[in-house]
Design a protein around this motif. Structure first.
Motif, PDB file in Angstrom:
ATOM      1  N   GLU A 118      -1.798  -0.825  13.929  1.00 55.04           N
ATOM      2  CA  GLU A 118      -1.238  -0.939  15.283  1.00 55.04           C
ATOM      3  C   GLU A 118      -1.005  -2.403  15.646  1.00 55.04           C
ATOM      4  OE1 GLU A 118      -4.060   1.126  17.663  1.00 55.04           O
ATOM      5  OE2 GLU A 118      -3.286   3.126  17.166  1.00 55.04           O
ATOM      6  N   ALA A 119      -1.966  -3.265  15.315  1.00 58.07           N
ATOM      7  CA  ALA A 119      -1.829  -4.691  15.614  1.00 58.07           C
ATOM      8  C   ALA A 119      -0.698  -5.318  14.796  1.00 58.07           C
ATOM      9  CB  ALA A 119      -3.147  -5.407  15.333  1.00 58.07           C
ATOM     10  N   ALA A 120      -0.580  -4.923  13.539  1.00 58.85           N
ATOM     11  CA  ALA A 120       0.461  -5.468  12.670  1.00 58.85           C
ATOM     12  C   ALA A 120       1.843  -5.041  13.153  1.00 58.85           C
ATOM     13  CB  ALA A 120       0.230  -5.021  11.234  1.00 58.85           C
ATOM     14  N   LEU A 121       1.974  -3.780  13.556  1.00 54.58           N
ATOM     15  CA  LEU A 121       3.252  -3.298  14.076  1.00 54.58           C
ATOM     16  C   LEU A 121       3.631  -4.027  15.359  1.00 54.58           C
ATOM     17  CD1 LEU A 121       2.922   0.544  13.431  1.00 54.58           C
ATOM     18  CD2 LEU A 121       4.641  -0.972  12.436  1.00 54.58           C
ATOM     19  N   LEU A 122       2.655  -4.287  16.187  1.00 50.96           N
ATOM     20  CA  LEU A 122       2.911  -5.040  17.418  1.00 50.96           C
ATOM     21  C   LEU A 122       3.429  -6.434  17.079  1.00 50.96           C
ATOM     22  CD1 LEU A 122       2.691  -5.020  20.520  1.00 50.96           C
ATOM     23  CD2 LEU A 122       0.373  -5.936  20.268  1.00 50.96           C
ATOM     24  N   ALA A 123       2.816  -7.064  16.067  1.00 53.99           N
ATOM     25  CA  ALA A 123       3.228  -8.412  15.665  1.00 53.99           C
ATOM     26  C   ALA A 123       4.640  -8.434  15.097  1.00 53.99           C
ATOM     27  CB  ALA A 123       2.244  -8.964  14.640  1.00 53.99           C
ATOM     28  N   PHE A 124       5.059  -7.329  14.455  1.00 51.66           N
ATOM     29  CA  PHE A 124       6.373  -7.262  13.822  1.00 51.66           C
ATOM     30  C   PHE A 124       7.384  -6.468  14.640  1.00 51.66           C
ATOM     31  CE2 PHE A 124       4.259  -7.668   9.371  1.00 51.66           C
ATOM     32  CZ  PHE A 124       4.079  -9.034   9.587  1.00 51.66           C
ATOM     33  N   GLY A 125       7.125  -6.314  15.938  1.00 50.15           N
ATOM     34  CA  GLY A 125       8.077  -5.635  16.809  1.00 50.15           C
ATOM     35  C   GLY A 125       8.233  -4.160  16.513  1.00 50.15           C
ATOM     36  N   GLY A 126       7.179  -3.525  15.996  1.00 50.24           N
ATOM     37  CA  GLY A 126       7.216  -2.090  15.718  1.00 50.24           C
ATOM     38  C   GLY A 126       7.902  -1.727  14.416  1.00 50.24           C
ATOM     39  N   LYS A 127       8.346  -2.741  13.656  1.00 53.50           N
ATOM     40  CA  LYS A 127       9.092  -2.479  12.428  1.00 53.50           C
ATOM     41  C   LYS A 127       8.325  -2.984  11.212  1.00 53.50           C
ATOM     42  CE  LYS A 127      13.552  -3.040  14.794  1.00 53.50           C
ATOM     43  NZ  LYS A 127      14.842  -3.785  14.789  1.00 53.50           N
ATOM     44  N   GLY A 128       8.521  -2.306  10.097  1.00 56.65           N
ATOM     45  CA  GLY A 128       7.901  -2.767   8.869  1.00 56.65           C
ATOM     46  C   GLY A 128       7.807  -1.657   7.829  1.00 56.65           C
ATOM     47  N   ILE A 129       7.445  -2.038   6.625  1.00 60.99           N
ATOM     48  CA  ILE A 129       7.206  -1.087   5.539  1.00 60.99           C
ATOM     49  C   ILE A 129       5.712  -1.105   5.239  1.00 60.99           C
ATOM     50  CG2 ILE A 129       7.687  -0.453   3.157  1.00 60.99           C
ATOM     51  CD1 ILE A 129      10.155  -0.245   4.753  1.00 60.99           C
ATOM     52  N   LEU A 130       5.074   0.036   5.440  1.00 56.65           N
ATOM     53  CA  LEU A 130       3.658   0.174   5.122  1.00 56.65           C
ATOM     54  C   LEU A 130       3.546   0.653   3.686  1.00 56.65           C
ATOM     55  CD1 LEU A 130       0.685   0.169   6.203  1.00 56.65           C
ATOM     56  CD2 LEU A 130       1.009   2.616   6.654  1.00 56.65           C
ATOM     57  N   LYS A 131       2.792  -0.093   2.881  1.00 56.46           N
ATOM     58  CA  LYS A 131       2.625   0.251   1.469  1.00 56.46           C
ATOM     59  C   LYS A 131       1.141   0.247   1.118  1.00 56.46           C
ATOM     60  CE  LYS A 131       6.897  -2.170   0.148  1.00 56.46           C
ATOM     61  NZ  LYS A 131       7.464  -3.252  -0.706  1.00 56.46           N
ATOM     62  N   SER A 132       0.729   1.195   0.318  1.00 62.18           N
ATOM     63  CA  SER A 132      -0.635   1.157  -0.185  1.00 62.18           C
ATOM     64  C   SER A 132      -0.790  -0.105  -1.024  1.00 62.18           C
ATOM     65  CB  SER A 132      -0.946   2.399  -1.015  1.00 62.18           C
ATOM     66  OG  SER A 132      -0.024   2.523  -2.084  1.00 62.18           O
ATOM     67  N   ARG A 133      -1.971  -0.727  -0.957  1.00 62.18           N
ATOM     68  CA  ARG A 133      -2.180  -1.963  -1.705  1.00 62.18           C
ATOM     69  C   ARG A 133      -2.136  -1.735  -3.205  1.00 62.18           C
ATOM     70  NH1 ARG A 133      -6.924  -5.647   0.964  1.00 62.18           N
ATOM     71  NH2 ARG A 133      -6.662  -6.655  -1.076  1.00 62.18           N
ATOM     72  N   ARG A 134      -2.594  -0.571  -3.629  1.00 63.28           N
ATOM     73  CA  ARG A 134      -2.661  -0.288  -5.056  1.00 63.28           C
ATOM     74  C   ARG A 134      -1.827   0.951  -5.400  1.00 63.28           C
ATOM     75  NH1 ARG A 134      -6.547  -2.817  -7.840  1.00 63.28           N
ATOM     76  NH2 ARG A 134      -6.732  -1.119  -9.336  1.00 63.28           N
ATOM     77  N   PHE A 135      -1.332   0.963  -6.612  1.00 62.98           N
ATOM     78  CA  PHE A 135      -0.519   2.062  -7.133  1.00 62.98           C
ATOM     79  C   PHE A 135       0.777   2.197  -6.318  1.00 62.98           C
ATOM     80  CE2 PHE A 135      -5.009   3.147  -7.908  1.00 62.98           C
ATOM     81  CZ  PHE A 135      -5.006   2.994  -9.284  1.00 62.98           C
ATOM     82  N   GLY A 136       1.479   3.265  -6.540  1.00 63.92           N
ATOM     83  CA  GLY A 136       2.764   3.448  -5.877  1.00 63.92           C
ATOM     84  C   GLY A 136       3.875   2.731  -6.633  1.00 63.92           C
ATOM     85  N   TYR A 137       4.956   3.424  -6.902  1.00 65.91           N
ATOM     86  CA  TYR A 137       6.125   2.851  -7.556  1.00 65.91           C
ATOM     87  C   TYR A 137       7.316   3.739  -7.238  1.00 65.91           C
ATOM     88  CZ  TYR A 137       5.389   6.566 -10.985  1.00 65.91           C
ATOM     89  OH  TYR A 137       5.219   7.793 -11.576  1.00 65.91           O
ATOM     90  N   ASP A 138       8.524   3.213  -7.453  1.00 68.87           N
ATOM     91  CA  ASP A 138       9.758   3.958  -7.180  1.00 68.87           C
ATOM     92  C   ASP A 138       9.747   4.570  -5.783  1.00 68.87           C
ATOM     93  OD1 ASP A 138      10.729   3.321  -9.650  1.00 68.87           O
ATOM     94  OD2 ASP A 138      10.250   5.235 -10.584  1.00 68.87           O
ATOM     95  N   GLY A 139       9.259   3.791  -4.803  1.00 69.67           N
ATOM     96  CA  GLY A 139       9.278   4.235  -3.418  1.00 69.67           C
ATOM     97  C   GLY A 139       8.106   5.093  -2.999  1.00 69.67           C
ATOM     98  N   LYS A 140       7.188   5.391  -3.924  1.00 64.53           N
ATOM     99  CA  LYS A 140       6.025   6.220  -3.579  1.00 64.53           C
ATOM    100  C   LYS A 140       4.970   5.360  -2.876  1.00 64.53           C
ATOM    101  CE  LYS A 140       6.672   9.350  -7.524  1.00 64.53           C
ATOM    102  NZ  LYS A 140       7.882   8.693  -8.067  1.00 64.53           N
ATOM    103  N   GLY A 141       4.151   6.030  -2.028  1.00 61.95           N
ATOM    104  CA  GLY A 141       3.088   5.319  -1.326  1.00 61.95           C
ATOM    105  C   GLY A 141       3.592   4.363  -0.261  1.00 61.95           C
TER     106      GLY A 141
END
Length: 357
Positions: free
Chosen positions: A131-154
């Motif tokens: 919530e704090a990060a979204l507020l800092a970025f004007g409600g916009k952004g890409i949330l990604k898991s720190r580990r794993f995930g590829y080809d748009g997953k996670g």
């Protein structure tokens, strides 16, 4: 130098391992694959296949006993496994490079500390952080898991629209430690394929312009539409990365290009890279051969291309197009030996080469 006739271990049995094994064979090396899946793409062309989990201690010791040098085809190899192997035989790229690449926060910190510009980002451990990060970025952004995930997953995209819920978004990626990256208005995506050997020599291939669809690379085109200045900035960043990691082998590094010419690093992969597949058709020395050269101590090869080209991934049912593609002049096809076509699954690729202008 590890002479031809020696054996290279490859952790991972997918298409990248397959193409590494094929390149190794061309230079006179034998290969042993460590992969839990039987009849995997790489095992179809390797000399030997150890069917075992990546963290199986007995299997790791067997791999080390059979091989003179060890590498890997994907970045989610357990770091502990790479470290165990490195105590017995050389492992390239190093376990340290692997560790940095496996965590998006560690990766971004390393890039920034190396003087490589990225999009703005904030670490997210819980819903409150998001919530704090979204507020800092004007409600916009890409949330990604720190580990794993590829080809748009996670990943979850927040566009700043009403009704977007941080709680739901965090739950959608499994409520795991994450990173929120600010959205950037980019004009194109490019990548650099670069190699470094133990002596510190670095060679880069021509910059590639990439198009993704549904989070999966669709095409890579050379030459690119960006200026030589932009291309130079990306190549310089790749050199900084390899030098900072004391890297050995091929790495792929992806960038966003903004309208004002700013180049922002997105991520890097400590391995041969999908956006470098074109090199097998348009260069005398492919990224796969270059990786084998780097990890064995052979001289790095010429990275100049002899043709313009477009590499297209064959995904899912695209495999049915192959008979028609094979009729095309200048089409170089590489199939991965996968038994079943599924939506979103990379089945092969085609590189269409044309005379260099």
């Amino acid at each position: 130098m590890i002479s031809p006739g020696s054996t290279i271990g490859i952790i991972g049995g997918g298409q990248l391992g397959r193409m590494l094994a094929m390149a190794a064979a061309r230079l006179g090396y034998k290969t042993v694959i460590l992969e839990p899946q039987e009849n995997c793409p790489a095992a179809q062309v390797a000399n030997e296949h150890i069917v075992a989990a990546y963290d199986d201690r007995n299997a790791l010791e067997q791999l080390a006993e059979l091989c003179d040098v060890i590498t890997y085809e994907f970045e989610n190899v357990p770091v502990d496994s790479a470290e165990i192997l490195s105590e017995i035989k050389p492992v390239f790229p190093s376990p340290g490079a692997l560790k940095v690449s496996q965590d998006r926060v560690s990766e971004k910190r390393f890039l920034n500390n190396a003087g490589i510009q990225t999009t703005q980002w904030l670490s997210v451990e819980n819903e409150g952080d998001l919530e704090a990060a979204l507020l800092a970025f004007g409600g916009k952004g890409i949330l990604k898991s720190r580990r794993f995930g590829y080809d748009g997953k996670g990943q979850v995209k927040f566009s700043g629209k009403k009704g977007e819920d941080a709680k739901k978004g965090f739950a959608a990626i499994g409520s795991v430690p994450s990173i929120l990256e600010a959205l950037v208005d980019f004009v194109c995506e490019i990548s650099v394929i670069a190699a470094r050997d133990e002596a510190g020599n670095i060679k880069t291939y021509d910059i590639t312009e990439n198009v993704h669809k549904n989070g999966i690379l669709a095409t890579s085109t050379v030459p690119v539409s960006v200026s030589s200045t932009v291309a130079g900035l990306a190549a310089d960043a790749a050199r900084k990365l390899l030098e900072g990691l004391t890297y050995v082998g091929i790495a792929g590094m992806e960038f966003f290009v903004l309208a004002n010419g700013t180049v922002l690093a997105n991520e890097f992969a400590p391995r041969v890279h999908n956006s470098g597949h074109w090199t097998e058709a348009a260069c005398a020395v492919s990224q796969f051969e270059q990786h084998i050269r780097a990890i064995t101590g052979l001289p790095l090869g010429d990275t100049r291309r002899h043709s313009d080209c477009v590499m297209e991934n064959l995904i899912g049912d695209d495999i049915a197009k192959v008979p028609e593609i094979l009729k095309e002049a200048g089409a170089v096809v590489q199939l991965y030996g996968k038994a079943e076509a599924r939506p979103g699954r990379k089945m092969g690729h085609v590189t269409r080469i044309t005379k260099r202008l």
